[in-house]
Design an enzyme around this catalytic site. Structure first.
Site, PDB file in Angstrom:
ATOM      1  N   ASP A  34       5.793   2.578  16.960  1.00 30.80           N
ATOM      2  CA  ASP A  34       5.304   3.472  17.916  1.00 30.80           C
ATOM      3  C   ASP A  34       4.391   3.975  18.322  1.00 30.80           C
ATOM      4  OD1 ASP A  34       6.458   4.866  20.909  1.00 30.80           O
ATOM      5  OD2 ASP A  34       7.006   6.718  19.033  1.00 30.80           O
ATOM      6  N   GLU A  35       3.858   4.754  19.069  1.00 28.58           N
ATOM      7  CA  GLU A  35       2.181   5.110  19.061  1.00 28.58           C
ATOM      8  C   GLU A  35       1.463   3.921  18.480  1.00 28.58           C
ATOM      9  OE1 GLU A  35       1.934   7.160  20.922  1.00 28.58           O
ATOM     10  OE2 GLU A  35       3.605   8.262  20.875  1.00 28.58           O
ATOM     11  N   GLN A  40      -4.210   6.596  25.739  1.00 28.05           N
ATOM     12  CA  GLN A  40      -4.094   7.812  25.224  1.00 28.05           C
ATOM     13  C   GLN A  40      -4.442   7.367  23.505  1.00 28.05           C
ATOM     14  OE1 GLN A  40      -0.574   9.819  26.216  1.00 28.05           O
ATOM     15  NE2 GLN A  40      -0.130   8.197  27.207  1.00 28.05           N
ATOM     16  N   LYS A  67       8.424   4.736  27.065  1.00 29.48           N
ATOM     17  CA  LYS A  67       8.310   4.341  25.930  1.00 29.48           C
ATOM     18  C   LYS A  67       9.558   4.497  25.313  1.00 29.48           C
ATOM     19  CE  LYS A  67       5.293   6.648  22.666  1.00 29.48           C
ATOM     20  NZ  LYS A  67       6.078   7.269  22.209  1.00 29.48           N
ATOM     21  N   THR A  68       9.926   5.682  24.729  1.00 32.09           N
ATOM     22  CA  THR A  68      11.447   6.304  23.795  1.00 32.09           C
ATOM     23  C   THR A  68      12.327   5.681  24.407  1.00 32.09           C
ATOM     24  OG1 THR A  68      10.163   7.987  23.011  1.00 32.09           O
ATOM     25  CG2 THR A  68      11.809   8.560  22.527  1.00 32.09           C
ATOM     26  N   ARG A  90      -0.458  15.893  31.039  1.00 35.23           N
ATOM     27  CA  ARG A  90       0.213  16.705  30.709  1.00 35.23           C
ATOM     28  C   ARG A  90       0.955  17.539  31.737  1.00 35.23           C
ATOM     29  NH1 ARG A  90       1.716  14.132  27.881  1.00 35.23           N
ATOM     30  NH2 ARG A  90       0.053  12.885  28.134  1.00 35.23           N
TER      31      ARG A  90
END
Length: 678
Positions: free
Chosen positions: A220-221, A251, A30-31, A615
């Site tokens: 973002d987020e 998330q 996504k970044t 993770r």
């Protein structure tokens, strides 16, 4: 421009107008999409300064700025070139409030208080309402206030919502707490968001003025936004409607901090013409890990429909290990790490993830015994350290002597003869006259109750601060810190407080770190061009607000070559080759509080487990103990429902749960149930 992007990523990057929701699953890049999109907007002639991108951590904001700039031609990389405004929510709100705070009755140079100042204000508020000593602690009051502010609830609103006696007490104290902060020209971190929301809601002309600064807004987020952040984003984007939000409802794990997963779930309803792009190609984890993650999260009913697709197919199946008790669990996990490190893996490759803060004790004991390097992520924030709070309070005082919390913190630090009686006399006199404590310090002769020694200390303190205010006109921030340290003999104070040489060195290293931050700010911002007070306030904003997310401290800890021990909440956004997700038992994960709540609470715990699973890059090990001690006695546990769900045995969990309920009815059933389980 789009080299290296997969088709959905390219679609998101090339959609340059209108509302856009990018559903970015774990490990889907996504970044990369956000930074490429910013660069693409600029290539399509959007002026850089007309783009606003907001995220939750300073580290993420810095990475976005750097990566987006690297994608552009050289003229955009010059030091004086205009750039997109990329920052955290709190930093954005500080800038807005600095421009408009007087509209809400706050000074332009309002101070931002730290946790210690908040606790002092909370303690004073509880005294004012004469709350019984055992009814509500200052930390409990701050918990109530924080939750109310994150839900955009004012003191009067809190009073109407209060049901229990404790809630009524907290609401009454909230009113006093907020009045005290406002009278002192001080805000806390939650106020930064809440006051900005109030600005936009109550003063539409301010909202329009701020919104007019941008043609594009990227968030973002988005799944982590609370009510205030949601309203601020809406206010900034409703005119041009060029709003791109990126996030993953799977998330969303910060409900306890006010985050509302409904914001990302209802985006298409809020913005009916919104385009939705799904990023589902996971580049982080092996196929078997992704399969477990997909199977688990599918049990949540309220979510966007998406399935992670692994770009990697090698890797062993995740392991599920049962141990006799929590001690056996810790011993076995540490031995397994030793085995892998003996095969050439580095300590940084490993993470032990847990749900509660009590769990790491046994693992720390075993890691020490095995002499393996480890770091416990979290702990005390850099800004909670005594020396940091002292020195920043001194700097706040130079910028604004009317900052009562700062004055009271350093009035007798280091000791200069101004004891509790003198402090009380100054505060009482200031309150009686309706003035700041500093006004009493400037003219202390009329203050009753000051001893000769205290008067001497007050005058010494006054003269010292006034000298600093004059020096601030020509000294850099770095030199100001050196002068403060010299005049207060702060190094001697550290030697007085801490006998252990290692402790002294660590404390002094912290002082050095603040000085380094000041030097860096002087260079980076060319801040000496500003007026002294504005320069100091800008530095404090940059330091305090920029590091509120504590990502700086976490990054420093993770840079060590050590095994990482951290909570599942702390692990979000990170990745490790080997992950041990420990304590997968009912009452731990999912947490016992969620078991007493609703399906919504269980859904958030499931998302937390999903974050833990995703993770892992190469190998995932999930563990549980068959018994766990409570109050010194071993108690049988029930395996987490999430283990059953991941392995396709959800119906077996229901049977196990019914058996456990039956088992709890009497001694006979308990014995037979335990025997059957063994």
């Amino acid at each position: 421009m789009s080299d290296g992007l997969n088709p959905p990523q390219r679609d998101a990057v090339n959609t340059l107008s209108g509302p856009l929701l990018v559903l970015a699953g774990a490990g889907t890049g996504k970044t990369r999409v956000v930074t490429f999109r910013i660069a693409n907007l600029i290539r399509h002639r959007t002026k850089p300064e007309r783009i606003l991108a907001v995220t939750f951590t300073r580290k993420a904001a810095g990475e976005m700025q750097e990566r987006a700039t690297d994608l552009l031609p050289g003229k955009y990389r010059k030091a004086d070139a205009p750039r997109p405004e990329i920052s955290t929510f709190h930093a954005l709100c500080v800038r807005i409030l600095r421009r408009h705070a007087p509209v809400l009755g706050y000074p332009e140079r309002f101070a931002i208080c730290d946790r210690g100042d908040q606790e002092s204000a909370a303690r004073a508020a509880l005294r004012e309402i004469r709350a019984p000593a055992d009814s509500l602690k200052p930390s409990d009051l701050l918990g109530f206030i924080g939750r109310w502010k994150m839900a955009s609830v004012s003191p009067s609103g809190a009073m109407s919502l209060a049901e229990t006696d404790r809630e009524h007490l907290a609401a009454a104290a909230y009113r006093r707490y907020q009045k005290s902060l406002k009278n002192s020209g001080v805000v806390d971190f939650d106020d930064l968001l809440l006051l900005t929301e109030q600005l936009f809601t109550k003063h539409p002309e301010v909202r329009r003025k701020e919104a007019a600064r941008f043609d594009h807004v990227l968030i973002d987020e988005y799944q982590d936004t609370n009510h205030s952040q949601y309203e601020i984003v809406r206010g900034l984007a409703m005119g041009h409607r060029n709003l791109c939000v990126v996030g993953d409802d799977d998330q969303s794990i910060y409900g306890w901090r006010g985050a509302e997963v409904t914001h990302i779930l209802r985006f298409a309803k809020d913005w009916p013409d919104a385009k939705v792009v799904r990023l589902e190609d996971n580049y982080r984890s092996s196929a078997s890990i992704i399969q477990h993650a997909n199977t688990l999260i599918a049990f949540n009913s309220e979510r966007h429909d998406k399935v992670l697709k692994p770009a990697r197919h090698e890797g062993p199946n995740p392991r599920i290990l049962q141990f006799k008790d929590e001690q056996d669990e810790a011993v076995s996990v540490v031995k397994d790490i030793q085995r892998l490190m003996g095969m050439g893996r580095g300590a940084k490759d490993f993470a032990i993830l847990f749900r509660t803060n009590e769990q790491p004790r046994a693992f720390e004991t075993e890691l020490r015994a095995a002499q393996l390097p480890y770091v416990l992520i979290g702990g005390m924030s850099f800004f909670d350290r005594r020396e940091v709070r002292d020195l920043l309070a001194y700097l706040r005082l130079v910028a604004d002597p009317g900052d009562d919390p700062a004055v009271l913190r350093v009035l007798n630090t280091p000791p200069r003869g101004i004891g509790d009686a003198a402090r009380k006399a100054l505060v009482t006199e200031a309150a009686a006259r309706g003035k700041h404590v500093w006004d009493m310090i400037e003219s202390p002769t009329g203050v009753t109750g000051l001893s000769k020694a205290a008067m001497k200390g007050v005058l010494e303190f006054r003269n010292m601060v006034q000298t600093w205010q004059e020096l601030a006109e020509r000294l850099s921030l770095q030199d100001m810190f050196h002068r403060i340290l010299d005049d207060t003999k702060y190094e001697a104070e550290i030697r007085r407080l801490y006998e252990d040489p290692n402790d002294r060195d660590a404390r002094w290293a912290t002082v050095e770190e603040i000085t380094n931050a000041a030097a860096s700010y002087d260079t980076r911002r060319k801040s000496r061009k500003k007026k002294p007070r504005d320069r100091i306030i800008a530095f404090l904003d940059d330091l305090l607000v920029g590091n509120q997310d504590e990502s700086r401290e976490k990054e420093k800890q993770l840079s060590q070559n050590a095994i990482a021990l951290m909570t599942l909440h702390s692990s979000k956004g990170l990745e490790f080759p080997f992950v041990y997700l420990v304590g997968l038992e009912e009452g731990i994960l999912p947490h016992k509080r969620s078991l007493e709540g609703t399906e919504k609470d269980i859904a958030e715990e499931r998302r937390l487990a999903y974050v833990g699973v995703t993770r892992a890059q190469d190998e995932l090990t999930m563990t549980m103990a068959l018994t766990r001690r409570k109050w010194g006695k071993p108690r049988e546990t029930i395996p987490s429902r999430f283990l059953f769900e991941m392995t396709g045995q959800a119906e077996n969990f229901v049977k196990r749960q019914r058996a456990a309920q039956q088992q709890a009815k009497g001694p006979t059933q308990r014995r037979s149930g335990a025997k059957q389980r063994r």
